[in-house]
Design a protein around this motif. Structure first.
Motif, PDB file in Angstrom:
ATOM      1  N   ARG A 126       0.853  -1.194   0.000  1.00 49.68           N
ATOM      2  CA  ARG A 126       0.000   0.000   0.000  1.00 49.68           C
ATOM      3  C   ARG A 126       0.878   1.229   0.000  1.00 49.68           C
ATOM      4  N   SER A 162      -1.664   3.434  -7.120  1.00 47.04           N
ATOM      5  CA  SER A 162      -1.789   2.056  -7.599  1.00 47.04           C
ATOM      6  C   SER A 162      -0.396   1.446  -7.656  1.00 47.04           C
ATOM      7  N   GLY A 191      -0.124   7.335  -9.740  1.00 49.49           N
ATOM      8  CA  GLY A 191      -1.264   7.992  -9.108  1.00 49.49           C
ATOM      9  C   GLY A 191      -1.206   9.502  -9.284  1.00 49.49           C
ATOM     10  N   SER A 222       2.001  -1.716  -9.198  1.00 46.79           N
ATOM     11  CA  SER A 222       2.237  -2.836 -10.113  1.00 46.79           C
ATOM     12  C   SER A 222       3.522  -3.517  -9.680  1.00 46.79           C
ATOM     13  N   GLU A 238      -4.577   7.848  -3.279  1.00 47.81           N
ATOM     14  CA  GLU A 238      -4.099   6.473  -3.096  1.00 47.81           C
ATOM     15  C   GLU A 238      -3.388   6.035  -4.369  1.00 47.81           C
TER      16      GLU A 238
END
Length: 198
Positions: free
Chosen positions: A10, A28, A40, A30, A26
């Motif tokens: 996170r 993202s 983001g 990968s 927030e």
């Protein structure tokens, strides 16, 4: 001792954030191999003069799913004078500037920006932990970045990440393939009636 790597689970605004000039959505995540890419949006509501600071705080967590299991590990100044002429620090934020669209420059200008595929390299972290412990717990860390300006002193952003510690287990599946075939293809053993009566 077992070799490990860190997986980012996170990344985004601090849970206890107050209103600040830099707000981060927030992010993202990968995952590519052992590395993570962050993407983001973030918004800067006012121009920020040179000389800003970033303090990093880390906690170590017995179970990263439960923040009550976390204890203070260490804190340190990551950037002492952002956008100043200090070659030792520039690499820390210039890389972030490079992955921002539109590009960030010094001094930092107000605007809406996107972070696109910012790489976090977490494979070579030189961490080792007892294997018996990590087989029963989800070890991890919290990593928090607080940004400040000095005059007047106030917070300009807060971002945090959760990092899970994973054990690197090496497998020899190719070498063991023939053993697996032999054991799975062998016909079941029948028990005779005399053995059953016993």
């Amino acid at each position: 001792m077992a070799p490990t790597h860190i997986l980012v689970t996170r990344a985004g605004p601090c849970y206890d954030s107050v209103k600040t000039p830099v707000t981060v959505a927030e992010l993202s995540i990968s995952t590519l191999g052992y590395d993570s890419l962050l993407s983001g949006e973030f918004n800067i509501s006012e121009d920020i003069d040179n000389g800003w600071k970033i303090k990093a705080t880390m906690q170590k967590c017995v179970d990263i799913r439960n923040m009550e299991s976390c204890d203070f590990l260490r804190s340190f100044d990551l950037v002492k004078s952002g956008c100043a002429d200090d070659d030792n620090e520039q690499g820390l934020y210039r890389m972030l500037f490079h992955y921002a669209h539109p590009k960030l420059n010094c001094p930092v200008q107000a605007g809406r920006y996107r972070l696109v595929d910012f790489p976090l390299f977490t494979e070579d972290n030189d961490l080792v932990v007892p294997e018996s412990k990590i087989s029963t717990s989800v070890f991890g860390y919290t990593f928090r970045l607080d940004g400040f300006i000095e005059k007047p002193r106030r917070q300009i952003f807060c971002v945090e990440a959760l990092l899970q510690l994973l054990y690197i287990r090496k497998h020899n599946w190719i070498e063991r393939k023939h053993i697996i075939k032999e054991t799975t293809l062998r016909p079941p053993t029948r028990v005779s009636e005399e053995e059953e009566d016993e």
